[in-house]
Design a protein around this motif. Structure first.
Motif, PDB file in Angstrom:
ATOM      1  N   SER A  76       0.850  -1.188   0.000  1.00  0.00           N
ATOM      2  CA  SER A  76       0.000   0.000   0.000  1.00  0.00           C
ATOM      3  C   SER A  76       0.877   1.225   0.000  1.00  0.00           C
ATOM      4  O   SER A  76       1.763   1.366   0.850  1.00  0.00           O
ATOM      5  N   SER A  77       0.663   2.132  -0.948  1.00  0.00           N
ATOM      6  CA  SER A  77       1.514   3.312  -0.992  1.00  0.00           C
ATOM      7  C   SER A  77       1.192   4.237   0.177  1.00  0.00           C
ATOM      8  O   SER A  77       2.026   5.013   0.606  1.00  0.00           O
ATOM      9  N   GLN A  78      -0.052   4.132   0.702  1.00  0.00           N
ATOM     10  CA  GLN A  78      -0.405   4.988   1.836  1.00  0.00           C
ATOM     11  C   GLN A  78       0.424   4.633   3.063  1.00  0.00           C
ATOM     12  O   GLN A  78       0.693   5.459   3.900  1.00  0.00           O
ATOM     13  N   TYR A  79       0.760   3.348   3.169  1.00  0.00           N
ATOM     14  CA  TYR A  79       1.457   2.910   4.369  1.00  0.00           C
ATOM     15  C   TYR A  79       2.950   2.726   4.148  1.00  0.00           C
ATOM     16  O   TYR A  79       3.610   2.077   4.932  1.00  0.00           O
ATOM     17  N   MET A 139      -1.172   8.035  11.138  1.00  0.00           N
ATOM     18  CA  MET A 139      -1.247   7.517   9.769  1.00  0.00           C
ATOM     19  C   MET A 139      -2.513   6.669   9.583  1.00  0.00           C
ATOM     20  O   MET A 139      -3.215   6.789   8.585  1.00  0.00           O
ATOM     21  N   ASN A 172      -5.536   7.483   7.058  1.00  0.00           N
ATOM     22  CA  ASN A 172      -5.693   6.611   5.890  1.00  0.00           C
ATOM     23  C   ASN A 172      -6.973   5.777   5.892  1.00  0.00           C
ATOM     24  O   ASN A 172      -7.493   5.454   4.832  1.00  0.00           O
ATOM     25  N   SER A 189     -10.047   6.121   5.892  1.00  0.00           N
ATOM     26  CA  SER A 189     -11.091   7.137   5.858  1.00  0.00           C
ATOM     27  C   SER A 189     -12.493   6.528   5.920  1.00  0.00           C
ATOM     28  O   SER A 189     -13.436   7.205   6.280  1.00  0.00           O
ATOM     29  N   GLY A 211     -10.996  10.146   7.412  1.00  0.00           N
ATOM     30  CA  GLY A 211      -9.784  10.546   6.703  1.00  0.00           C
ATOM     31  C   GLY A 211      -9.204  11.868   7.158  1.00  0.00           C
ATOM     32  O   GLY A 211      -9.558  12.373   8.224  1.00  0.00           O
TER      33      GLY A 211
END
Lengths: 290, 318
Positions: free
Chosen positions: A258-261, B125, B129, B131, B136
C-alpha cells in the motif's frame, strides 16, 4: 519482473539518501553519543539554499557548493550554541534540545525562504535510462554515486588520517583522548561540520527528483535514524546498508502492499529491530556502565 | 501553618480556575482557558511518565488521538453515548499502552524517544488513511456530550464555552489531585527511585518494568481523556491531534514549566497555550519561538521554569 526492477531502482535511490542522512547521524553519534534530531534539516537546507542561490543567478555548481558550506557552518553553530552549553545534560534534555533546534531551523527557513515546493534542474538532464526493462533517472545515479563516494571518503578519513583517528579516539573515550592531546572540542566542531555538509550534499543531490520544501526535514531525520539503527548505531557501513535496505523496503511496500502505508515501513522496521536485535546489523554490543 | 506541596498546588490551581473568568472580556477567553486545561491534563500525564519515572515519550499525541476518535466514532459506529465513548477511549488507550509499552519501555533514551515517536506517527497515519471509518484527513464531526443538557434540566443553564471551561477545569483538578497522590504512594516512590538510578532501584527491590509500564499506561489515559475533551468541545476532530507536532508540544510544555512538578507542568501548558493566542500577529514566528524556547530552557533551566524559580526564591530566603 520489470515491475520489481523498477521498485528496486527507485528504492535504491531513496535508500541512498537515507544512507547519507544515516551517515550524518553516525558521525555525530560517534563523536559525542548524541543523536542529532536536526539532521534532516541539513538536507532541507542543502536543497533550499541551492534553490535560492541558483534563482539569485549563481550557476548551479557554485550554488550547491555555497549550500554545503553554509549548512556546514550552521552545523558548527548548532554545536557551539546549543549542544556544547548543554554538555553533561541528561539524554532527555539533549533530545529536546536537538528537536528544538530542528523546529527552530524549520521556522527560520520558512521565514527566510518560503513555504513553496522547489526544485532545480537535474545535473545530467531528465531523460530516463532503460535498465533491464525498467528506467532510472540520471539524477538517481548521481544520488547513488554520491552516497558511495561519501561512504568511501569517510572510510578513508576514519582509517587513514590522523584527524579521523582522533575523532574515533574521542568517541571511544573522551577523557583519554584529551589526555593524549586531542583537542576534543575541535573534534566536535569538525564532526558537526562534516555531518551537516553531508546532509546538505544529500539535499543537493535529491532535490531535482523529490523537490524540497521547508518541512521535508522531519521525515528524513526519522528515516535516517531508522536506517542508522537498522544498520547498527555508530557503524558507517551499517548506515550505508541500513539506508539502502530501508529504501528498498519502502519501495517494495509501496509497490506491493500500500503506498499509503509506505512510511509505516520505516517505523515497523525501527520497532522490529529494536525488539529483535537492538544493536542492529553491524552495531557493537554496548554495555551500560554503572 | 505550613501547607504541603499537594494542598498548595491544588489550592492555587482551584483559585486560578475560579478567579480568572472575572477578568474575561469575552466568551472567547473561556475557550482559550478550556484549551489550557485540556493541555494541562495531557501534560500532567507526562509529569508522571517523564517527571516521576524519567522516561521520555514523543508519541503521546497518539493516545490523545485515540481518545478523540473514540469520542467521535463511539456514538456513530457503536451507538454508544459520548460519555461512555470517552471511557471506552481511555480503556482502549490503556490497553494499547499496556501492549505497546511492554516491549517499548525496555528501550532507553534515544531508542525510547524514536520508538514512541514512531508509535504516534503510526496512529496518526491509520487515522488519516482509514477514511472509511475515521473520515480521513478531513476529520469527522463529534456528537454533543449531553452533560450540559442534563445540567440545564436541573436548572443550571451554562453557555457552551463556560460549561467546557468549568468541566475541563474540574477534570484537570481531579487529574492533578490523582497525580499528586501518586507522588507519595509506593508506586510514586518506586518511580522516582528508578528515575534517580535504575540499578539502585532494582537493588532495593523495585520491579522496574512493572512500575514504568504503570506510569506509561496512566499517562496514556491522561492523554486520551485530554484528547476526548478536546474533540467534544470542538465538536470536530482531525488526525492532526495525533500528529508529531502535538506530541512535541506536549513534551515542551511539560519541560518548559518543569516536568518534575505538577504545578510547573500545568503552568508550562498555560504559557505555551496562551502565547500563540496572544501573539497571533507573530504567527509566522511560532515555530521559531517554540524551537528557541525548547533549546534555551534545556540549557539554562534544566528543571523547568517553576522549579528553577522556586529554587531561586528559596535560595535567597535561606
Amino acid at each position: 519482473m520489470p515491475e520489481l526492477m523498477q521498485f528496486l531502482l527507485s528504492g535504491a535511490t531513496v535508500g541512498a539518501v537515507y544512507a547519507l542522512v544515516a551517515l550524518g547521524f553516525t558521525i555525530i553519534y560517534n563523536a559525542s553519543d548524541i543523536v542529532n534530531f536536526a539532521q534532516g534539516e541539513f538536507v532541507m537546507l542543502g536543497g533550499m539554499i541551492t534553490v535560492f542561490a541558483h534563482m539569485a543567478g549563481l550557476p548551479l555548481p557554485l550554488a550547491a557548493l555555497l549550500a554545503i558550506v553554509v549548512t556546514a557552518a550552521i552545523g558548527v553553530a548548532l554545536n557551539k550554541l546549543a549542544i556544547e552549553p548543554a554538555r553533561g545534560a541528561p539524554v532527555v534534555s539533549l533530545i529536546i534540545i536537538t528537536i528544538g533546534a530542528s523546529i527552530f531551523i524549520r521556522g527560520a527557513a520558512q521565514l527566510v525562504f518560503d513555504k513553496q515546493l522547489h526544485r532545480f534542474p537535474a545535473f545530467s538532464g531528465d531523460d530516463p535510462i532503460a535498465v533491464l526493462g525498467a528506467t532510472i533517472l540520471p539524477q538517481s545515479l548521481w544520488v547513488i554515486a554520491g552516497a558511495l563516494a561519501v561512504f568511501i571518503g569517510l572510510w578513508l578519513f576514519f582509517t587513514k588520517t590522523l584527524t579521523g583517528l582522533a575523532v574515533l579516539a574521542t568517541s571511544n573515550n573522551r577523557l583519554a583522548a584529551q589526555l593524549v592531546g586531542i583537542n576534543t572540542s575541535w573534534v566536535m566542531t569538525l564532526s558537526f561540520a562534516l555531518s551537516a555538509g553531508i546532509g546538505a550534499l544529500a539535499g543537493v543531490l535529491v532535490t531535482p527528483i523529490t523537490l524540497t520544501r521547508y518541512d521535508v526535514g522531519i521525515a528524513l531525520a526519522l528515516k535516517g535514524f531508522a536506517a542508522a539503527m537498522l544498520g547498527g548505531m555508530g557503524s558507517p557501513h551499517g548506515a550505508l546498508v541500513g539506508g539502502i535496505l530501508l529504501g528498498l523496503l519502502e519501495a517494495l511496500t509501496a509497490g506491493y502492499i500500500s503506498s499509503q502505508y509506505k512510511d509505516a515501513a520505516a517505523f515497523i522496521v525501527i520497532l522490529a529491530v529494536l525488539f529483535a536485535m537492538p544493536q542492529g546489523i553491524f552495531g557493537a554490543k554496548r554495555t551500560e556502565r554503572v | 501553618m505550613r501547607l504541603s506541596t499537594k494542598s498548595a498546588t491544588l489550592l492555587v490551581l482551584a483559585l486560578l480556575i475560579v478567579a480568572t473568568p472575572f477578568f474575561f472580556p469575552s466568551a472567547y477567553y473561556y475557550r482559550v482557558g478550556a484549551l489550557v486545561f485540556v493541555n494541562g491534563i495531557a501534560v500532567t500525564g507526562l509529569v508522571i511518565l517523564t517527571g516521576y519515572a524519567g522516561q521520555i515519550s514523543l508519541g503521546h499525541a497518539g493516545f490523545a488521538g485515540i481518545g478523540a476518535y473514540a469520542s467521535a466514532l463511539g456514538p456513530t459506529h457503536l451507538s454508544l453515548p459520548p460519555s461512555l465513548s470517552v471511557l471506552l477511549g481511555a480503556a482502549l488507550s490503556a490497553l494499547i499502552a499496556f501492549l505497546v509499552g511492554r516491549p517499548i519501555l525496555r528501550l532507553k533514551g534515544y531508542y525510547l524517544a524514536v520508538a514512541t515517536l514512531g508509535f504516534g506517527i503510526l496512529v496518526s497515519m491509520v487515522l488519516a488513511n482509514e477514511s472509511g471509518i475515521t473520515g480521513g484527513p478531513d476529520g469527522v464531526q463529534v456528537a454533543e456530550l449531553g452533560l450540559r443538557d442534563l445540567l440545564a434540566s436541573l436548572g443550571l443553564k451554562l453557555k457552551a464555552p463556560v460549561f467546557w471551561y468549568a468541566f475541563s477545569g474540574v477534570v484537570l483538578l481531579v487529574g492533578a489531585w490523582l497525580a499528586l497522590n501518586l507522588y507519595d504512594s509506593p508506586t510514586g516512590r518506586a518511580l522516582r527511585a528508578l528515575h534517580g538510578s535504575e540499578v539502585a532501584a532494582k537493588t532495593v527491590g523495585v520491579d522496574v518494568p512493572r512500575v514504568t509500564l504503570q506510569a506509561f499506561v496512566i499517562s496514556a489515559v491522561y492523554a486520551s481523556v485530554a484528547g476526548s475533551l478536546l474533540a467534544l468541545q470542538n465538536r470536530f476532530v482531525t488526525p492532526d491531534i495525533a500528529g508529531y507536532m502535538y506530541s512535541i508540544e506536549l513534551v515542551t510544555m511539560a519541560v518548559f514549566g518543569g516536568a518534575g512538578s505538577v504545578f510547573g507542568a500545568i503552568f508550562g501548558a498555560g504559557i505555551l497555550t496562551l502565547l500563540p493566542q496572544a501573539l497571533t500577529f507573530l504567527a509566522e514566528y511560532e515555530q521559531l519561538m517554540l524551537g528557541l524556547i525548547m533549546v534555551l530552557v534545556m540549557i539554562f533551566m534544566r528543571e523547568g521554569l517553576v522549579p528553577s524559580a522556586l529554587r531561586l526564591i528559596r535560595g535567597r530566603g535561606a
